[in-house]
Design a protein around this motif. Sequence first.
Motif, PDB file in Angstrom:
ATOM      1  N   ASN A   1     -30.360 -27.349   8.174  1.00  0.00           N
ATOM      2  CA  ASN A   1     -29.316 -26.746   7.340  1.00  0.00           C
ATOM      3  C   ASN A   1     -28.821 -27.687   6.239  1.00  0.00           C
ATOM      4  N   CYS A   2     -29.757 -28.314   5.526  1.00  0.00           N
ATOM      5  CA  CYS A   2     -29.421 -29.174   4.389  1.00  0.00           C
ATOM      6  C   CYS A   2     -28.367 -30.227   4.756  1.00  0.00           C
ATOM      7  N   PRO A   3     -28.760 -31.260   5.463  1.00  0.00           N
ATOM      8  CA  PRO A   3     -27.802 -32.264   5.928  1.00  0.00           C
ATOM      9  C   PRO A   3     -27.042 -32.929   4.791  1.00  0.00           C
ATOM     10  N   SER A   4     -25.770 -33.249   5.058  1.00  0.00           N
ATOM     11  CA  SER A   4     -24.982 -34.035   4.109  1.00  0.00           C
ATOM     12  C   SER A   4     -25.049 -35.524   4.461  1.00  0.00           C
ATOM     13  N   SER A   5     -25.272 -35.845   5.750  1.00  0.00           N
ATOM     14  CA  SER A   5     -25.436 -37.239   6.146  1.00  0.00           C
ATOM     15  C   SER A   5     -25.904 -37.322   7.592  1.00  0.00           C
ATOM     16  N   TYR A   6     -26.325 -38.539   7.972  1.00  0.00           N
ATOM     17  CA  TYR A   6     -26.701 -38.845   9.353  1.00  0.00           C
ATOM     18  C   TYR A   6     -25.993 -40.129   9.766  1.00  0.00           C
ATOM     19  N   SER A   7     -25.808 -40.294  11.063  1.00  0.00           N
ATOM     20  CA  SER A   7     -25.292 -41.552  11.599  1.00  0.00           C
ATOM     21  C   SER A   7     -25.726 -41.656  13.053  1.00  0.00           C
ATOM     22  N   LEU A   8     -25.439 -42.801  13.670  1.00  0.00           N
ATOM     23  CA  LEU A   8     -25.893 -43.060  15.033  1.00  0.00           C
ATOM     24  C   LEU A   8     -24.746 -42.861  16.028  1.00  0.00           C
TER      25      LEU A   8
ATOM     26  N   LEU B   1     -30.259 -47.198  10.968  1.00  0.00           N
ATOM     27  CA  LEU B   1     -30.538 -45.900  10.345  1.00  0.00           C
ATOM     28  C   LEU B   1     -30.362 -46.027   8.841  1.00  0.00           C
ATOM     29  N   ASP B   2     -31.356 -45.570   8.095  1.00  0.00           N
ATOM     30  CA  ASP B   2     -31.276 -45.508   6.633  1.00  0.00           C
ATOM     31  C   ASP B   2     -31.472 -44.066   6.200  1.00  0.00           C
ATOM     32  N   GLN B   3     -30.580 -43.589   5.361  1.00  0.00           N
ATOM     33  CA  GLN B   3     -30.695 -42.240   4.826  1.00  0.00           C
ATOM     34  C   GLN B   3     -31.673 -42.244   3.672  1.00  0.00           C
ATOM     35  N   ILE B   4     -32.607 -41.290   3.670  1.00  0.00           N
ATOM     36  CA  ILE B   4     -33.645 -41.234   2.645  1.00  0.00           C
ATOM     37  C   ILE B   4     -33.772 -39.817   2.113  1.00  0.00           C
ATOM     38  N   LEU B   5     -34.472 -39.662   0.996  1.00  0.00           N
ATOM     39  CA  LEU B   5     -34.813 -38.344   0.491  1.00  0.00           C
ATOM     40  C   LEU B   5     -36.201 -37.974   0.981  1.00  0.00           C
ATOM     41  N   ALA B   6     -36.358 -36.743   1.423  1.00  0.00           N
ATOM     42  CA  ALA B   6     -37.646 -36.270   1.920  1.00  0.00           C
ATOM     43  C   ALA B   6     -37.888 -34.862   1.403  1.00  0.00           C
ATOM     44  N   GLU B   7     -39.128 -34.413   1.500  1.00  0.00           N
ATOM     45  CA  GLU B   7     -39.489 -33.077   1.036  1.00  0.00           C
ATOM     46  C   GLU B   7     -38.746 -32.013   1.840  1.00  0.00           C
ATOM     47  N   SER B   8     -38.459 -30.893   1.167  1.00  0.00           N
ATOM     48  CA  SER B   8     -37.764 -29.794   1.826  1.00  0.00           C
ATOM     49  C   SER B   8     -38.193 -28.481   1.202  1.00  0.00           C
ATOM     50  N   ALA B   9     -38.542 -27.509   2.053  1.00  0.00           N
ATOM     51  CA  ALA B   9     -38.884 -26.177   1.545  1.00  0.00           C
ATOM     52  C   ALA B   9     -37.625 -25.370   1.256  1.00  0.00           C
ATOM     53  N   THR B  10     -36.483 -25.842   1.757  1.00  0.00           N
ATOM     54  CA  THR B  10     -35.198 -25.180   1.545  1.00  0.00           C
ATOM     55  C   THR B  10     -34.493 -25.785   0.338  1.00  0.00           C
ATOM     56  N   ASP B  11     -33.848 -24.949  -0.471  1.00  0.00           N
ATOM     57  CA  ASP B  11     -33.082 -25.446  -1.608  1.00  0.00           C
ATOM     58  C   ASP B  11     -31.808 -26.103  -1.094  1.00  0.00           C
ATOM     59  N   CYS B  12     -31.747 -27.426  -1.180  1.00  0.00           N
ATOM     60  CA  CYS B  12     -30.603 -28.176  -0.667  1.00  0.00           C
ATOM     61  C   CYS B  12     -29.761 -28.775  -1.788  1.00  0.00           C
ATOM     62  N   SER B  13     -29.832 -28.201  -2.971  1.00  0.00           N
ATOM     63  CA  SER B  13     -29.110 -28.777  -4.107  1.00  0.00           C
ATOM     64  C   SER B  13     -27.609 -28.825  -3.870  1.00  0.00           C
ATOM     65  N   SER B  14     -27.082 -27.889  -3.092  1.00  0.00           N
ATOM     66  CA  SER B  14     -25.641 -27.865  -2.842  1.00  0.00           C
ATOM     67  C   SER B  14     -25.169 -29.034  -1.989  1.00  0.00           C
ATOM     68  N   SER B  15     -26.095 -29.708  -1.301  1.00  0.00           N
ATOM     69  CA  SER B  15     -25.696 -30.831  -0.450  1.00  0.00           C
ATOM     70  C   SER B  15     -25.632 -32.141  -1.219  1.00  0.00           C
ATOM     71  N   PHE B  16     -26.036 -32.130  -2.497  1.00  0.00           N
ATOM     72  CA  PHE B  16     -25.970 -33.324  -3.343  1.00  0.00           C
ATOM     73  C   PHE B  16     -24.822 -33.194  -4.327  1.00  0.00           C
ATOM     74  N   ASP B  17     -24.324 -34.339  -4.797  1.00  0.00           N
ATOM     75  CA  ASP B  17     -23.282 -34.261  -5.814  1.00  0.00           C
ATOM     76  C   ASP B  17     -23.907 -33.933  -7.171  1.00  0.00           C
ATOM     77  N   GLY B  18     -23.053 -33.678  -8.158  1.00  0.00           N
ATOM     78  CA  GLY B  18     -23.528 -33.196  -9.453  1.00  0.00           C
ATOM     79  C   GLY B  18     -24.490 -34.130 -10.153  1.00  0.00           C
TER      80      GLY B  18
ATOM     81  N   GLY C   1     -36.398 -29.811  -4.576  1.00  0.00           N
ATOM     82  CA  GLY C   1     -37.368 -29.844  -3.499  1.00  0.00           C
ATOM     83  C   GLY C   1     -37.155 -30.942  -2.492  1.00  0.00           C
ATOM     84  N   LYS C   2     -35.962 -31.553  -2.504  1.00  0.00           N
ATOM     85  CA  LYS C   2     -35.663 -32.660  -1.598  1.00  0.00           C
ATOM     86  C   LYS C   2     -34.461 -32.320  -0.716  1.00  0.00           C
ATOM     87  N   ALA C   3     -34.345 -33.064   0.380  1.00  0.00           N
ATOM     88  CA  ALA C   3     -33.179 -32.995   1.254  1.00  0.00           C
ATOM     89  C   ALA C   3     -32.978 -34.368   1.870  1.00  0.00           C
ATOM     90  N   PHE C   4     -31.784 -34.594   2.394  1.00  0.00           N
ATOM     91  CA  PHE C   4     -31.531 -35.858   3.066  1.00  0.00           C
ATOM     92  C   PHE C   4     -32.267 -35.902   4.397  1.00  0.00           C
TER      93      PHE C   4
END
Length: 263
Positions: free
Chosen positions: A215-222, A159-176, A184-187
């Motif tokens: 819901n604007c993911p902070s991370s994924y794992s297996l 599994l690799d975490q990537i940035l992808a398009e998002s219609a939801t504002d997910c800025s709060s899920s990223f660090d400063g 316009g991106k989300a994990f």
Amino acid sequence: MKLRCEVAVLAAVLLMIASAAQAGDAAARRIIGFSPDGNYFAFEQYGTLDAGASDSGWSEIDIIDTRTDEFVGGKPIRIIDETEDSTLTVEQARAQAAAQAAPLLARYAIAPRGERTAVDKFTFPDDMVAYNDIARLEQVSQKWLSPSYDELGISTIQLDQILAESATDCSSSFDGTQQSSTAGKAFGFRLTLQGQDGKPFKLLHEDKAVPGSRNCPSSYSLSESYAFAPDGKSAVLAVLVQRFSQGFEGRDRRFIAVTGQVP
């Protein structure tokens, strides 16, 4: 050695908490199984909402067409009441979801078949982990699995975490430092199957866009993988991905099943 000991201690603590937890918003899961032809896979995830005054139970049953990796009927079967005065228990939600799913499960003859080929035991998929421990669970969960099913010829599920398009504002899920460059991106995530030679041979999944329902993911794992080989057909693989996101009072944990045929 030190890291191994720390992980072992954390696992023991989480196990005690998980077995005693009556609330929290980390889903547990139940594997329902495959259809005889391998064309369908189903599982249930359930828990207790992390939603302020409500401790409402919820259940979701996902029935997935493994040929397209899409929900049968376009969406999962979900029983949930998010109102603060809800009295729905986990048992009631699960019973209602099971009743709604029963005709489809019978139509496709989905039943326990196949086998679990890999698991990260520190994900505790059988338990509703208390929400104040989900952040620690998120930190130790891994992004690769090594299936023990020789017929598939897979050495690693990566599994690799990537940035992808998002219609939801997910800025709060990223660090400063990331927020200005991630408009316009989300994990999202990518799943790759690697052969015995260590080289990728199949792209099982890659997000092009992240749905708002995550819901604007902070991370994924297996968490784990399951395989079934119907007579005379290619084997079918189902990989359970953990999705973490910020909930009402802490981290939420949900499962995403990614399915596909393995040549």
